[in-house]
Design a protein around this motif. Structure first.
Motif, PDB file in Angstrom:
ATOM      1  N   ASN A   1       0.845  -1.194   0.000  1.00 41.38           N
ATOM      2  CA  ASN A   1       0.000   0.000   0.000  1.00 41.38           C
ATOM      3  C   ASN A   1       0.881   1.245   0.000  1.00 41.38           C
ATOM      4  O   ASN A   1       1.788   1.361   0.840  1.00 41.38           O
ATOM      5  N   TYR A   2       0.614   2.145  -0.928  1.00 44.02           N
ATOM      6  CA  TYR A   2       1.432   3.341  -1.097  1.00 44.02           C
ATOM      7  C   TYR A   2       0.572   4.597  -0.952  1.00 44.02           C
ATOM      8  O   TYR A   2      -0.608   4.602  -1.318  1.00 44.02           O
ATOM      9  N   VAL A   3       1.202   5.648  -0.432  1.00 44.33           N
ATOM     10  CA  VAL A   3       0.536   6.944  -0.330  1.00 44.33           C
ATOM     11  C   VAL A   3       1.313   7.956  -1.166  1.00 44.33           C
ATOM     12  O   VAL A   3       2.520   8.125  -0.980  1.00 44.33           O
ATOM     13  N   TYR A   4       0.619   8.583  -2.102  1.00 48.34           N
ATOM     14  CA  TYR A   4       1.236   9.648  -2.892  1.00 48.34           C
ATOM     15  C   TYR A   4       1.198  10.928  -2.064  1.00 48.34           C
ATOM     16  O   TYR A   4       0.132  11.437  -1.738  1.00 48.34           O
ATOM     17  N   GLU A   5       2.396  11.441  -1.717  1.00 45.24           N
ATOM     18  CA  GLU A   5       2.489  12.606  -0.840  1.00 45.24           C
ATOM     19  C   GLU A   5       2.584  13.920  -1.619  1.00 45.24           C
ATOM     20  O   GLU A   5       2.543  14.984  -1.019  1.00 45.24           O
ATOM     21  N   GLY A   6       2.749  13.817  -2.936  1.00 41.10           N
ATOM     22  CA  GLY A   6       2.808  15.019  -3.755  1.00 41.10           C
ATOM     23  C   GLY A   6       4.227  15.515  -4.013  1.00 41.10           C
ATOM     24  O   GLY A   6       5.215  14.824  -3.750  1.00 41.10           O
ATOM     25  N   ILE A   7       4.325  16.733  -4.530  1.00 33.61           N
ATOM     26  CA  ILE A   7       5.613  17.367  -4.820  1.00 33.61           C
ATOM     27  C   ILE A   7       6.212  17.894  -3.522  1.00 33.61           C
ATOM     28  O   ILE A   7       5.556  18.632  -2.784  1.00 33.61           O
ATOM     29  N   VAL A   8       7.471  17.521  -3.242  1.00 38.57           N
ATOM     30  CA  VAL A   8       8.118  17.982  -2.006  1.00 38.57           C
ATOM     31  C   VAL A   8       9.267  18.948  -2.275  1.00 38.57           C
ATOM     32  O   VAL A   8       9.603  19.756  -1.412  1.00 38.57           O
ATOM     33  N   LEU A   9       9.892  18.871  -3.439  1.00 36.00           N
ATOM     34  CA  LEU A   9      10.936  19.819  -3.822  1.00 36.00           C
ATOM     35  C   LEU A   9      10.607  20.352  -5.206  1.00 36.00           C
ATOM     36  O   LEU A   9      10.221  19.592  -6.093  1.00 36.00           O
ATOM     37  N   THR A  10      10.795  21.641  -5.387  1.00 35.84           N
ATOM     38  CA  THR A  10      10.531  22.234  -6.697  1.00 35.84           C
ATOM     39  C   THR A  10      11.439  23.446  -6.878  1.00 35.84           C
ATOM     40  O   THR A  10      11.850  24.065  -5.883  1.00 35.84           O
ATOM     41  N   PRO A  11      11.832  23.804  -8.109  1.00 39.12           N
ATOM     42  CA  PRO A  11      12.754  24.921  -8.322  1.00 39.12           C
ATOM     43  C   PRO A  11      12.104  26.268  -8.021  1.00 39.12           C
ATOM     44  O   PRO A  11      11.247  26.733  -8.758  1.00 39.12           O
ATOM     45  N   LEU A  12      12.552  26.879  -6.914  1.00 37.82           N
ATOM     46  CA  LEU A  12      11.928  28.127  -6.474  1.00 37.82           C
ATOM     47  C   LEU A  12      12.926  29.226  -6.111  1.00 37.82           C
ATOM     48  O   LEU A  12      12.520  30.279  -5.624  1.00 37.82           O
ATOM     49  N   CYS A  13      14.222  28.991  -6.295  1.00 44.63           N
ATOM     50  CA  CYS A  13      15.194  30.020  -5.910  1.00 44.63           C
ATOM     51  C   CYS A  13      16.289  30.120  -6.962  1.00 44.63           C
ATOM     52  O   CYS A  13      16.350  29.337  -7.912  1.00 44.63           O
ATOM     53  N   GLU A  14      17.176  31.073  -6.790  1.00 48.17           N
ATOM     54  CA  GLU A  14      18.219  31.326  -7.791  1.00 48.17           C
ATOM     55  C   GLU A  14      19.215  30.185  -7.909  1.00 48.17           C
ATOM     56  O   GLU A  14      19.903  30.047  -8.919  1.00 48.17           O
ATOM     57  N   PHE A  15      19.301  29.333  -6.889  1.00 52.21           N
ATOM     58  CA  PHE A  15      20.285  28.257  -6.896  1.00 52.21           C
ATOM     59  C   PHE A  15      19.770  26.975  -7.538  1.00 52.21           C
ATOM     60  O   PHE A  15      20.529  26.033  -7.750  1.00 52.21           O
ATOM     61  N   ASN A  16      18.469  26.897  -7.822  1.00 53.74           N
ATOM     62  CA  ASN A  16      17.926  25.694  -8.463  1.00 53.74           C
ATOM     63  C   ASN A  16      16.882  26.039  -9.520  1.00 53.74           C
ATOM     64  O   ASN A  16      16.040  25.214  -9.864  1.00 53.74           O
ATOM     65  N   LYS A  17      16.949  27.235 -10.045  1.00 55.88           N
ATOM     66  CA  LYS A  17      15.863  27.770 -10.865  1.00 55.88           C
ATOM     67  C   LYS A  17      15.606  27.013 -12.159  1.00 55.88           C
ATOM     68  O   LYS A  17      14.540  27.154 -12.755  1.00 55.88           O
ATOM     69  N   HIS A  18      16.563  26.187 -12.616  1.00 55.56           N
ATOM     70  CA  HIS A  18      16.345  25.395 -13.821  1.00 55.56           C
ATOM     71  C   HIS A  18      16.183  23.907 -13.525  1.00 55.56           C
ATOM     72  O   HIS A  18      16.314  23.073 -14.418  1.00 55.56           O
ATOM     73  N   GLY A  19      15.919  23.590 -12.276  1.00 50.54           N
ATOM     74  CA  GLY A  19      15.602  22.200 -11.981  1.00 50.54           C
ATOM     75  C   GLY A  19      16.219  21.666 -10.707  1.00 50.54           C
ATOM     76  O   GLY A  19      17.362  21.976 -10.360  1.00 50.54           O
ATOM     77  N   VAL A  20      15.418  20.870  -9.984  1.00 51.70           N
ATOM     78  CA  VAL A  20      15.906  20.120  -8.838  1.00 51.70           C
ATOM     79  C   VAL A  20      16.357  18.760  -9.371  1.00 51.70           C
ATOM     80  O   VAL A  20      15.543  17.893  -9.649  1.00 51.70           O
ATOM     81  N   PHE A  21      17.675  18.598  -9.521  1.00 48.12           N
ATOM     82  CA  PHE A  21      18.213  17.361 -10.063  1.00 48.12           C
ATOM     83  C   PHE A  21      18.358  16.308  -8.959  1.00 48.12           C
ATOM     84  O   PHE A  21      17.965  16.507  -7.823  1.00 48.12           O
ATOM     85  N   SER A  22      18.950  15.182  -9.303  1.00 43.77           N
ATOM     86  CA  SER A  22      18.990  14.034  -8.408  1.00 43.77           C
ATOM     87  C   SER A  22      19.839  14.278  -7.167  1.00 43.77           C
ATOM     88  O   SER A  22      20.633  15.212  -7.087  1.00 43.77           O
ATOM     89  N   GLY A  23      19.683  13.384  -6.204  1.00 39.17           N
ATOM     90  CA  GLY A  23      20.429  13.473  -4.963  1.00 39.17           C
ATOM     91  C   GLY A  23      20.082  12.316  -4.056  1.00 39.17           C
ATOM     92  O   GLY A  23      19.782  11.220  -4.526  1.00 39.17           O
ATOM     93  N   GLY A  24      20.084  12.564  -2.751  1.00 36.46           N
ATOM     94  CA  GLY A  24      19.813  11.498  -1.807  1.00 36.46           C
ATOM     95  C   GLY A  24      19.238  12.024  -0.505  1.00 36.46           C
ATOM     96  O   GLY A  24      19.219  13.222  -0.252  1.00 36.46           O
TER      97      GLY A  24
END
Length: 217
Positions: free
Chosen positions: A64-87
């Motif tokens: 059983n899975y719960v979709y929690e929605g979008i948690v990170l999104t590009p909103l500042c000058e340091f990530n304005k063209h995308g939140v890329f991969s990580g951990g």
């Protein structure tokens, strides 16, 4: 549109998918307080690989899975063209920290990257964002991404995929010292191998029978 996708005969019933548009690059499955957190990249506003965000599913039993929605999104000058991969990593306060690459492109479409951390408070709907460091252009091109956090003993390391200024792929390692991330060393992964990679991506560390492995693209 979402209901139409759910009822589509081509819809795969045995995978996690976004509410809308494309997904890729699952980012560090992590177990915390009896719950598994599954993050992945999502571009909810376009069919192109632009302005990446992260979405989240949670599960306690992998049934059983719960979709929690979008948690990170590009909103500042340091990530304005995308939140890329990580951990993801559980910090000393028993909170989940999300480490990722903030993608930046200039007017000539040349890439520059930043390494960021975000702490998401799901209960109070708060996000704390911090720039950790910008890519060191004396060592690397703008191709530097996908931080993965590893704790060994009392030391905490960050593994990054990178391209050095000789246009060769390397594993870049940073070490946490006094709450700051400092360059530690590079590891060349192609020594003694016919492959001559120009980039390293999506690094991961794990142990099997007391042997240490690094998996990368």
């Amino acid at each position: 549109m979402h209901n139409k996708k759910l009822n589509d005969s081509y819809n795969d019933q045995y995978q996690l998918f976004s509410y809308f548009r494309l997904i890729n690059d699952p980012n560090d499955l992590i177990y915390h307080e009896r719950t598994y957190y599954i993050y992945m990249q999502n571009t909810p506003y376009s069919d192109d690989h632009k302005n990446k965000s992260w979405l989240l599913y949670t599960t306690k039993d992998f049934i059983n899975y719960v979709y929690e929605g979008i948690v990170l999104t590009p909103l500042c000058e340091f990530n304005k063209h995308g939140v890329f991969s990580g951990g993801a990593f559980v910090n000393e306060n028993n909170e989940i920290d999300l480490y990722y690459t903030g993608n930046i492109k200039d007017e000539n479409n040349k890439r520059m990257s930043n390494t960021l951390i975000e702490n998401v408070d799901f209960k109070n709907k708060k996000v704390n964002k911090k720039l950790l460091f910008q890519t060191d252009l004396s060592l690397y091109t703008g191709e530097f991404r996908d931080p993965n956090i590893v704790k060994k003993g009392e030391n905490i390391f960050m593994l990054n995929g990178a391209q050095n200024n000789d246009k060769k792929g390397v594993l870049s390692i940073y070490k946490k010292e006094n709450n700051l991330w400092k360059y530690f060393k590079d590891i060349k992964l192609d020594l003694g191998c016919e492959q001559n990679r120009f980039m390293v991506e999506c690094t991961n560390y794990f142990k099997i029978d007391n042997r240490e492995f690094i998996l990368s693209c």
